[in-house]
Write a protein that holds these residues in place. Sequence first.
Motif, PDB file in Angstrom:
ATOM      1  N   TRP A 133     -15.660 -22.201 -25.551  1.00  0.00           N
ATOM      2  CA  TRP A 133     -15.974 -21.129 -24.754  1.00  0.00           C
ATOM      3  C   TRP A 133     -17.427 -21.389 -24.100  1.00  0.00           C
ATOM      4  O   TRP A 133     -18.390 -21.381 -24.963  1.00  0.00           O
ATOM      5  CB  TRP A 133     -15.721 -19.808 -25.274  1.00  0.00           C
ATOM      6  N   VAL A 134     -18.018 -20.464 -23.148  1.00  0.00           N
ATOM      7  CA  VAL A 134     -18.974 -20.407 -22.197  1.00  0.00           C
ATOM      8  C   VAL A 134     -20.157 -19.884 -23.733  1.00  0.00           C
ATOM      9  O   VAL A 134     -21.270 -19.615 -23.433  1.00  0.00           O
ATOM     10  CB  VAL A 134     -19.111 -20.451 -21.872  1.00  0.00           C
ATOM     11  N   ILE A 135     -19.915 -18.422 -24.318  1.00  0.00           N
ATOM     12  CA  ILE A 135     -19.992 -17.694 -25.409  1.00  0.00           C
ATOM     13  C   ILE A 135     -19.583 -17.519 -26.695  1.00  0.00           C
ATOM     14  O   ILE A 135     -18.137 -18.039 -26.537  1.00  0.00           O
ATOM     15  CB  ILE A 135     -20.205 -16.123 -24.783  1.00  0.00           C
ATOM     16  N   ARG A 136     -20.244 -17.982 -27.898  1.00  0.00           N
ATOM     17  CA  ARG A 136     -19.416 -17.608 -28.555  1.00  0.00           C
ATOM     18  C   ARG A 136     -19.445 -16.770 -30.002  1.00  0.00           C
ATOM     19  O   ARG A 136     -19.336 -16.593 -31.247  1.00  0.00           O
ATOM     20  CB  ARG A 136     -20.147 -18.863 -29.566  1.00  0.00           C
ATOM     21  N   CYS A 158     -23.147 -11.812 -28.060  1.00  0.00           N
ATOM     22  CA  CYS A 158     -22.559 -11.735 -27.141  1.00  0.00           C
ATOM     23  C   CYS A 158     -21.513 -11.184 -25.676  1.00  0.00           C
ATOM     24  O   CYS A 158     -21.688 -10.814 -25.502  1.00  0.00           O
ATOM     25  CB  CYS A 158     -22.777 -13.409 -26.075  1.00  0.00           C
ATOM     26  N   ALA A 216     -10.629 -19.221 -21.281  1.00  0.00           N
ATOM     27  CA  ALA A 216     -12.111 -19.513 -21.156  1.00  0.00           C
ATOM     28  C   ALA A 216     -12.519 -19.115 -19.221  1.00  0.00           C
ATOM     29  O   ALA A 216     -13.674 -18.751 -19.465  1.00  0.00           O
ATOM     30  CB  ALA A 216     -11.849 -21.191 -21.268  1.00  0.00           C
ATOM     31  N   GLU A 217     -11.643 -18.957 -18.875  1.00  0.00           N
ATOM     32  CA  GLU A 217     -12.127 -18.554 -17.498  1.00  0.00           C
ATOM     33  C   GLU A 217     -12.084 -17.159 -17.215  1.00  0.00           C
ATOM     34  O   GLU A 217     -13.247 -16.960 -16.589  1.00  0.00           O
ATOM     35  CB  GLU A 217     -10.736 -19.448 -16.228  1.00  0.00           C
ATOM     36  N   ARG A 270     -15.477 -16.827 -18.826  1.00  0.00           N
ATOM     37  CA  ARG A 270     -16.504 -17.086 -18.240  1.00  0.00           C
ATOM     38  C   ARG A 270     -17.128 -16.676 -16.541  1.00  0.00           C
ATOM     39  O   ARG A 270     -18.133 -16.336 -16.018  1.00  0.00           O
ATOM     40  CB  ARG A 270     -16.256 -18.840 -17.583  1.00  0.00           C
ATOM     41  N   ASP A 300     -18.512 -12.998 -18.433  1.00  0.00           N
ATOM     42  CA  ASP A 300     -20.453 -12.927 -18.342  1.00  0.00           C
ATOM     43  C   ASP A 300     -21.111 -13.887 -17.936  1.00  0.00           C
ATOM     44  O   ASP A 300     -22.016 -13.015 -17.765  1.00  0.00           O
ATOM     45  CB  ASP A 300     -19.921 -14.391 -19.510  1.00  0.00           C
ATOM     46  N   ALA A 301     -20.662 -13.815 -16.976  1.00  0.00           N
ATOM     47  CA  ALA A 301     -21.102 -14.237 -15.524  1.00  0.00           C
ATOM     48  C   ALA A 301     -22.052 -13.224 -14.835  1.00  0.00           C
ATOM     49  O   ALA A 301     -23.102 -12.845 -14.741  1.00  0.00           O
ATOM     50  CB  ALA A 301     -21.079 -14.982 -14.338  1.00  0.00           C
ATOM     51  N   LYS A 322     -24.177 -19.324 -16.850  1.00  0.00           N
ATOM     52  CA  LYS A 322     -24.281 -20.857 -18.041  1.00  0.00           C
ATOM     53  C   LYS A 322     -23.516 -21.152 -17.099  1.00  0.00           C
ATOM     54  O   LYS A 322     -22.125 -20.826 -16.309  1.00  0.00           O
ATOM     55  CB  LYS A 322     -24.371 -20.103 -19.002  1.00  0.00           C
ATOM     56  N   HIS A 323     -22.846 -22.958 -17.548  1.00  0.00           N
ATOM     57  CA  HIS A 323     -22.405 -23.657 -17.074  1.00  0.00           C
ATOM     58  C   HIS A 323     -21.638 -24.281 -18.103  1.00  0.00           C
ATOM     59  O   HIS A 323     -21.900 -24.278 -18.928  1.00  0.00           O
ATOM     60  CB  HIS A 323     -23.511 -24.335 -16.347  1.00  0.00           C
TER      61      HIS A 323
END
Length: 100
Positions: free
Chosen positions: A24-27, A31, A80-81, A84, A87-88, A99-100
């Motif tokens: 995932w974009v954050i771990r 976060c 994940a989506e 994301r 988080d965005a 984040k990308h």
Amino acid sequence: MDLEERYLELVRDELPAAARRDGWVIRNDHCFGRVLLDDAVGGCWYDVLGRGRGAAFRRLEPGQLAHAVEQGERMLREGAETVRALDAQSLAWRGKAPKH
């Protein structure tokens, strides 16, 4: 298990483990805390709750804490989506790019 216990279990253990496993974009636990708190209050959590003493999640209203737990469970289910997107939104409330 009460909501505070479940929140901590999600933020400290289950979400970071899923993030490491699934990329995932954050771990990190902090976060996930940021994202769930921001989503629960509809903005940057410390602008709403302040930076006072003690854990911020303990200053949430009961409905806000329930929402944070529900969103953490949703992250686990949807992956994940959803992570994301949440988080965005959190980063946008802070004036930061996703984040990308």
